[in-house]
Design an enzyme around this catalytic site. Sequence first.
Site, PDB file in Angstrom:
ATOM      1  N   ASP A  72       0.779  -1.280   0.152  1.00  0.00           N
ATOM      2  CA  ASP A  72      -0.031   0.140  -0.119  1.00  0.00           C
ATOM      3  C   ASP A  72       0.919   1.122   0.087  1.00  0.00           C
ATOM      4  O   ASP A  72       2.160   1.091   0.340  1.00  0.00           O
ATOM      5  CB  ASP A  72      -0.860   0.005   1.308  1.00  0.00           C
ATOM      6  N   GLU A 137      -0.028  -1.632   5.743  1.00  0.00           N
ATOM      7  CA  GLU A 137       1.112  -0.985   6.492  1.00  0.00           C
ATOM      8  C   GLU A 137       0.944   0.237   7.113  1.00  0.00           C
ATOM      9  O   GLU A 137       1.178   0.682   8.155  1.00  0.00           O
ATOM     10  CB  GLU A 137       2.247  -1.190   5.915  1.00  0.00           C
TER      11      GLU A 137
END
Length: 378
Positions: A72, A137
Amino acid sequence: MNKEERIKVLQDIIKIKSVNDNESEVADYFAELFRKHGIESEKVKYSKGRESLVATYKKGDGKVLGISGHEDVVEAGDESEWKYPPFSAEIDGDKLYGRGSTDMKSGLAALAIAMIEIKEENTDINGTLKFMATVGEEVGELGAEQLTKEGYADDLDGLIIGEPTGPALIYTHKGSMNYTIVSRGKSAHSSMPKKGINSIANMNEFVTRANAEMQEVTDKYKNDVLGETAHAITIINGGDQVNSIPAVTTLQGNIRTIPEFDNGRVKALLQSIVDDLNKREGFNLELIVDYDIYPVESKADSELIKAIQAVSKEELPVTGISPTTDAAAFTKAENEFDVVIYGPGVEDLPHQVDEYVLVEDYLGMVDGYKAVFGEYLE
């Protein structure tokens, strides 16, 4: 892979808009890349459109080295402010621009390509490489936490996380804790304040106590590498209108923790303040922990760090950082293992406009990782 193929992999994944979501497309890309090179992989679903990926290459029965990065990225913000569109992966000179180029798709791509090339070149290793690409994350280490709970980190002897570190090896970092305090009072007309309970006034008592007691912690506890704790109250909301006693007030704060006074001790301290104030008439406070990432503390002279130093052209600094990483989630595994955060990228560019990675830095890290894999899994 040749130079152009390595660069194309990075450009391809930067073009995927995995902004706090949509990581499945990144997982699909790497799954297909590994398949083409005869490496098996497994998708681990977190939620719709969000999948982590685990791929393994085994040659011998030696140690297991985990290699990990997150899929991400954060929002690009106002795209008109960027020199090039943030998901176009444009190259200008030696700079490859794009959201995630530094944080941390260059590290993720370099780790994957290094594993593929180790296999393709039949490098003499004895052990297993376990590639773990994670979701979420940036919003709470969601994928790493899931993989850890499901046992994917249980067999690790070492773990490299390819976050951008500049010319440094990171073996420790602070923890992070977000908390909310809710103060409940009673509404009344401001001309008759005694008929109400002022939730803002009660919250003020908490603020005074929390700031004072957390400052004592900051002054008393130190870590030789990470320094001290940091506490900040960052958001306060309360009241409905100016002539009404506020019935509900909320406060949010963030604390960066160190091993010497970790998250558990911080929570106990905040709860003790809340419990003590709630003994007073009219007080009704509640502590809610929203985000709870513990500090990471590995060994500065671990076998993994020694392996990296052994193949480096120069001695790399070994130190710590304040930001958190997926290492905090992975180190909750049942066994202890060597941890190092080490990757390409410009360390002060994450989350910034015109984020970029130096192409030669990225390409060099692929070769660097290959050398480390060979040294650690000898």
